[in-house]
Write an enzyme that holds these catalytic residues in place. Structure first.
Site, PDB file in Angstrom:
ATOM      1  N   ALA A   1       2.443  56.539  93.788  1.00  0.00           N
ATOM      2  CA  ALA A   1       2.608  55.080  93.726  1.00  0.00           C
ATOM      3  C   ALA A   1       3.404  54.680  92.482  1.00  0.00           C
ATOM      4  O   ALA A   1       3.208  53.604  91.933  1.00  0.00           O
ATOM      5  CB  ALA A   1       1.232  54.401  93.725  1.00  0.00           C
TER       6      ALA A   1
ATOM      7  N   ARG B   1      12.284  63.330  85.660  1.00  0.00           N
ATOM      8  CA  ARG B   1      12.946  63.894  84.476  1.00  0.00           C
ATOM      9  C   ARG B   1      12.903  62.919  83.301  1.00  0.00           C
ATOM     10  O   ARG B   1      12.893  61.711  83.475  1.00  0.00           O
ATOM     11  CB  ARG B   1      14.431  64.144  84.786  1.00  0.00           C
ATOM     12  CG  ARG B   1      14.651  65.314  85.645  1.00  0.00           C
ATOM     13  CD  ARG B   1      16.107  65.703  85.624  1.00  0.00           C
ATOM     14  NE  ARG B   1      16.932  64.905  86.503  1.00  0.00           N
ATOM     15  CZ  ARG B   1      18.264  64.967  86.525  1.00  0.00           C
ATOM     16  NH1 ARG B   1      18.893  65.763  85.680  1.00  0.00           N
ATOM     17  NH2 ARG B   1      18.952  64.238  87.377  1.00  0.00           N
TER      18      ARG B   1
ATOM     19  N   ARG C   1      16.457  69.081  86.665  1.00  0.00           N
ATOM     20  CA  ARG C   1      15.444  68.956  87.720  1.00  0.00           C
ATOM     21  C   ARG C   1      14.573  70.207  87.764  1.00  0.00           C
ATOM     22  O   ARG C   1      13.372  70.135  88.001  1.00  0.00           O
ATOM     23  CB  ARG C   1      16.131  68.742  89.080  1.00  0.00           C
ATOM     24  CG  ARG C   1      16.880  67.420  89.161  1.00  0.00           C
ATOM     25  CD  ARG C   1      17.572  67.245  90.505  1.00  0.00           C
ATOM     26  NE  ARG C   1      18.283  65.980  90.576  1.00  0.00           N
ATOM     27  CZ  ARG C   1      19.564  65.813  90.220  1.00  0.00           C
ATOM     28  NH1 ARG C   1      20.274  66.830  89.777  1.00  0.00           N
ATOM     29  NH2 ARG C   1      20.126  64.621  90.328  1.00  0.00           N
TER      30      ARG C   1
ATOM     31  N   ASN D   1       5.388  70.260  88.828  1.00  0.00           N
ATOM     32  CA  ASN D   1       5.411  69.701  90.184  1.00  0.00           C
ATOM     33  C   ASN D   1       5.019  70.686  91.282  1.00  0.00           C
ATOM     34  O   ASN D   1       4.630  70.268  92.373  1.00  0.00           O
ATOM     35  CB  ASN D   1       6.787  69.087  90.465  1.00  0.00           C
ATOM     36  CG  ASN D   1       6.963  67.769  89.714  1.00  0.00           C
ATOM     37  OD1 ASN D   1       6.023  67.270  89.111  1.00  0.00           O
ATOM     38  ND2 ASN D   1       8.159  67.202  89.747  1.00  0.00           N
TER      39      ASN D   1
ATOM     40  N   HIS E   1      20.358  69.776  95.571  1.00  0.00           N
ATOM     41  CA  HIS E   1      20.321  68.541  94.779  1.00  0.00           C
ATOM     42  C   HIS E   1      20.349  68.929  93.308  1.00  0.00           C
ATOM     43  O   HIS E   1      19.376  68.776  92.577  1.00  0.00           O
ATOM     44  CB  HIS E   1      19.047  67.773  95.123  1.00  0.00           C
ATOM     45  CG  HIS E   1      18.981  66.421  94.487  1.00  0.00           C
ATOM     46  ND1 HIS E   1      20.024  65.533  94.495  1.00  0.00           N
ATOM     47  CD2 HIS E   1      17.973  65.801  93.820  1.00  0.00           C
ATOM     48  CE1 HIS E   1      19.656  64.421  93.857  1.00  0.00           C
ATOM     49  NE2 HIS E   1      18.428  64.566  93.433  1.00  0.00           N
TER      50      HIS E   1
HETATM   51  N1  LIG Z   1      15.301  63.628  95.581  1.00  0.00           N
HETATM   52  C1  LIG Z   1      15.909  62.754  94.816  1.00  0.00           C
HETATM   53  O1  LIG Z   1      17.073  62.426  95.020  1.00  0.00           O
HETATM   54  C2  LIG Z   1      15.161  62.108  93.668  1.00  0.00           C
HETATM   55  C3  LIG Z   1      15.695  60.989  93.008  1.00  0.00           C
HETATM   56  C4  LIG Z   1      14.964  60.418  91.961  1.00  0.00           C
HETATM   57  C5  LIG Z   1      13.720  60.960  91.602  1.00  0.00           C
HETATM   58  N2  LIG Z   1      13.268  62.055  92.273  1.00  0.00           N
HETATM   59  C6  LIG Z   1      11.949  62.657  91.939  1.00  0.00           C
HETATM   60  O2  LIG Z   1      10.918  61.908  92.587  1.00  0.00           O
HETATM   61  C7  LIG Z   1       9.678  62.115  91.873  1.00  0.00           C
HETATM   62  C8  LIG Z   1       9.002  60.772  91.633  1.00  0.00           C
HETATM   63  O3  LIG Z   1       9.790  59.941  90.788  1.00  0.00           O
HETATM   64  P1  LIG Z   1       9.221  58.541  90.248  1.00  0.00           P
HETATM   65  O4  LIG Z   1      10.281  57.950  89.418  1.00  0.00           O
HETATM   66  O5  LIG Z   1       8.622  57.759  91.364  1.00  0.00           O
HETATM   67  O6  LIG Z   1       8.044  59.074  89.300  1.00  0.00           O
HETATM   68  P2  LIG Z   1       6.746  58.264  88.778  1.00  0.00           P
HETATM   69  O7  LIG Z   1       6.214  59.025  87.606  1.00  0.00           O
HETATM   70  O8  LIG Z   1       7.063  56.832  88.603  1.00  0.00           O
HETATM   71  O9  LIG Z   1       5.701  58.404  90.011  1.00  0.00           O
HETATM   72  C9  LIG Z   1       5.191  59.618  90.418  1.00  0.00           C
HETATM   73  C10 LIG Z   1       3.743  59.381  90.816  1.00  0.00           C
HETATM   74  O10 LIG Z   1       3.206  60.597  91.392  1.00  0.00           O
HETATM   75  C11 LIG Z   1       1.824  60.580  91.100  1.00  0.00           C
HETATM   76  N3  LIG Z   1       1.187  61.884  91.332  1.00  0.00           N
HETATM   77  C12 LIG Z   1       1.080  62.935  90.497  1.00  0.00           C
HETATM   78  N4  LIG Z   1       0.373  63.924  91.088  1.00  0.00           N
HETATM   79  C13 LIG Z   1       0.030  63.480  92.309  1.00  0.00           C
HETATM   80  C14 LIG Z   1      -0.724  64.036  93.377  1.00  0.00           C
HETATM   81  N5  LIG Z   1      -1.240  65.265  93.325  1.00  0.00           N
HETATM   82  N6  LIG Z   1      -0.889  63.285  94.488  1.00  0.00           N
HETATM   83  C15 LIG Z   1      -0.368  62.051  94.577  1.00  0.00           C
HETATM   84  N7  LIG Z   1       0.345  61.467  93.591  1.00  0.00           N
HETATM   85  C16 LIG Z   1       0.539  62.177  92.470  1.00  0.00           C
HETATM   86  C17 LIG Z   1       1.793  60.144  89.643  1.00  0.00           C
HETATM   87  O11 LIG Z   1       0.482  59.720  89.243  1.00  0.00           O
HETATM   88  C18 LIG Z   1       2.825  59.030  89.623  1.00  0.00           C
HETATM   89  O12 LIG Z   1       2.242  57.749  89.840  1.00  0.00           O
HETATM   90  C19 LIG Z   1      10.068  62.876  90.599  1.00  0.00           C
HETATM   91  O13 LIG Z   1       9.790  64.253  90.760  1.00  0.00           O
HETATM   92  C20 LIG Z   1      11.568  62.647  90.490  1.00  0.00           C
HETATM   93  O14 LIG Z   1      12.225  63.681  89.775  1.00  0.00           O
HETATM   94  C21 LIG Z   1      13.947  62.624  93.286  1.00  0.00           C
END
Ligand SMILES: NC(=O)c1ccc[n+]([C@@H]2O[C@H](COP(=O)([O-])OP(=O)(O)OC[C@H]3O[C@@H](n4cnc5c(N)ncnc54)[C@H](O)[C@@H]3O)[C@@H](O)[C@H]2O)c1
Length: 312
Positions: free
Chosen positions: A12, A86, A92, A99, A179
């Site tokens: 969330a 990050r 990444r 993760n 990616h």
């Molecule tokens: N694929 C892509 O193109 C892309 C682009 C941007 C970000 N990302 C990745 O997406 C991920 C999320 O980014 P964000 O900015 O939303 O991060 P964020 O820190 O705002 O949110 C991540 C959430 O995951 C929750 N979490 C942790 N462990 C968990 C679990 N076991 N079960 C459920 N929830 C859990 C955390 O408490 C946190 O609220 C990161 O790994 C980021 O690197 C990927």
């Protein structure tokens, strides 16, 4: 009686919140916004804020904030952003130690509670996380896909549109591969409304744009201190919408490869058709020799991080 679709958002945080916002504003279904118990109130608060927003806009879908997997039961679509993003200076791949256990926890619960969902993984390092999710759940490859290519292509399209002085609507481009910093913008297929981009943008400008696209995520991390979230969320929603509305969109997505483009037992960005059956097919196009060499290099990087996942 017709019921709304159920979309469970695992995580969330920044992307999760924007995903929820888009799901309700596009009226794709009811949302379950899930996070860990320590963040339950945060998830509930965000859900309440978004529901109040939907009252102002006049959207009927509900948003439930929770830390109980049982609330996600029977979800039609699961979008996974669980994990850390990050920080400036990190790659990444640096996120893997934190993760990997998180994606395993999510996979085990998804298998138990949402066995029929179409799953879109966003967490980084993307190609390794989606691979591990599929391996751990043993869900069919049609139902597990990773989001990266739509975002990377969007970044590429925006930079080209600005350089050409045309609307972003008219730039069509696809970015394939992992990616990571060696993703592959397919220049041979990049057009401005069907016209070759090479005739509208000088070669050296295109080279600079390719470099900026590859580092596009890092540029935003450097500016904000955390990952992008608006465009990543929109990209995943385009994929979810293609599935829910059986749109048969051709989108670059991380798909499980079984020999396509010469690669097997890995996830990497390729053109796929997403419709009501999930990943309905992987489209194989002829790449220029230079593009194929770049794709091989990208595949090697993906393989090395997948090997780390397999060993741990
Ligand atoms: N694929 C892509 O193109 C892309 C682009 C941007 C970000 N990302 C990745 O997406 C991920 C999320 O980014 P964000 O900015 O939303 O991060 P964020 O820190 O705002 O949110 C991540 C959430 O995951 C929750 N979490 C942790 N462990 C968990 C679990 N076991 N079960 C459920 N929830 C859990 C955390 O408490 C946190 O609220 C990161 O790994 C980021 O690197 C990927």
């Amino acid at each position: 009686m017709a019921t709304r679709k159920k979309i469970a958002l695992i995580g969330a945080g920044n992307i999760g919140g924007e995903l929820a916002n888009l799901v309700v504003s596009k009226q794709l279904g009811d949302v379950v916004l899930f996070d860990i118990p320590a963040k339950e109130n945060f998830a509930k608060g965000k859900a309440l804020d978004l529901e109040q927003n939907s009252a102002i806009h006049g959207f009927d879908a509900s948003i439930l904030g929770t830390s109980k997997w049982s609330d996600c039961a029977g979800a039609d679509v699961l979008i996974v952003t669980a994990g850390i993003p990050r920080k400036p200076g990190q790659s990444r791949d640096d996120l893997i130690a934190t993760n990997l256990p998180i994606i395993r926890d999510v996979a085990d619960n998804a298998k138990a509670h949402c066995p029929n969902a179409f799953v879109i993984v966003i967490s980084n390092p993307l190609d390794a996380m989606v691979y591990e999710f599929k391996r751990r759940t043993d869900f069919p490859k049609e139902r597990v896909v990773g989001m990266a290519g739509v975002l990377d292509s969007g970044r590429f399209q925006l930079f080209l549109a600005r350089a050409a002085g045309v609307s972003v609507k008219d730039v069509r481009a696809t970015v394939l591969g992992g990616h990571g910093d060696d993703m592959v913008p397919v220049l041979s297929a990049t057009t401005i409304n069907g016209l070759p981009v090479s005739q509208l943008v000088p070669a050296e400008t295109i080279a600079g744009i390719i470099d900026r696209t590859r580092k596009g995520g890092g540029e935003i991390v450097g500016l904000m201190g955390t990952s992008a979230f608006y465009a990543p969320a929109s990209s995943a929603i385009a994929m979810a919408e293609a599935y829910l509305l059986d749109q048969k969109r051709l989108l670059p997505c991380a798909a499980f490869l079984t020999g396509e483009y010469g690669y097997s037992d890995m996830y990497m960005g390729v053109p796929v058709v997403i419709g009501g059956k999930g990943v309905e097919r992987i489209v194989q196009v002829v790449l220029s020799p230079e593009e194929k060499t770049m794709l091989d290099k990208s595949a090697k990087s993906v393989q090395s991080i997948v090997d780390v996942v397999k060993k741990n």
